[in-house]
Design an enzyme around this catalytic site. Structure first.
Site: not given
Ligand code: 5GP
Length: 171
Positions: A95-96, A99, A161, A127, A149, A41, A155
């Site tokens: 990192e993208d 969350d 992407r 987020k 998103v 991402g 993606d």
């Molecule tokens: P976390 O471990 O913080 O919950 O999530 C991080 C990962 O969740 C990111 O690297 C991403 O791949 C994925 N992710 C979280 N929210 C989104 C979103 O809205 N869209 C997409 N495509 N990936 C997300």
């Protein structure tokens, strides 16, 4: 039917990344750093960010498993290890999105075990309301609401992407 609603257009994304690049350059102030791009991402963000930075960078990659469709699995697996020796180096994870925070918590622990001189984190999107674990992030592009998103690296089942903007995926 899938329906896209633009949340952040190309100009907004690029102009915010320019601001982040300037901030990062000021903080590192002439140091030579290792940028760790989190595949897949963060690839678009990493390319644009590092192109706008003046800080000398070496690029490395890690890959972790994250989402299955649009739901967090909460289980993180490392799919690709770092290639470079980061011991005693200044490391910036790119990192993208943050969350729940599980991915960055996992990556931070993985990198800290390798004894870097310093570790900072840059994310394009945050987020905040979804956070499950507390993680300090040094550079944040945009705070967004809890919407799924796509585009600009994000993606849906590995598609979308390459959109130059970030959109909310509505079903
Ligand atoms: P976390 O471990 O913080 O919950 O999530 C991080 C990962 O969740 C990111 O690297 C991403 O791949 C994925 N992710 C979280 N929210 C989104 C979103 O809205 N869209 C997409 N495509 N990936 C997300």
């Amino acid at each position: 039917m899938l329906n896209l609603e633009v949340m952040l257009d190309e100009e907004k994304i690029q102009s915010r990344i320019s601001e982040l690049a300037k901030e990062i350059d000021e903080d590192y102030n002439g140091k030579n750093i290792i940028v760790v791009c989190v595949l897949r991402g963060a690839i678009y963000f990493t390319v644009d960010l590092t192109k706008k930075m003046k800080t000398q960078t070496e690029l490395d990659f890690v890959k972790v498993s994250s989402y299955d469709g649009t739901e967090s699995t909460g289980r993180i697996d490392l799919k690709l290890e770092l290639n470079e020796n980061i011991e005693n180096r200044d490391v910036l994870i790119v990192e993208d999105i943050i969350d729940t925070g599980y991915t960055l918590k996992f990556l931070k622990e993985y990198i800290m075990k390798k004894n870097p001189k310093s570790l900072k984190i840059a994310v394009l999107l945050d987020k905040e309301e979804r956070r499950k674990v507390q993680i300090d992030v040094d550079y944040i592009g945009f705070k967004i609401p809890n919407k799924y998103v796509v585009g600009y690296g994000f993606d849906y089942n590995n598609t979308y992407r390459n959109l130059p903007y970030i959109a909310n995926l509505k079903s």
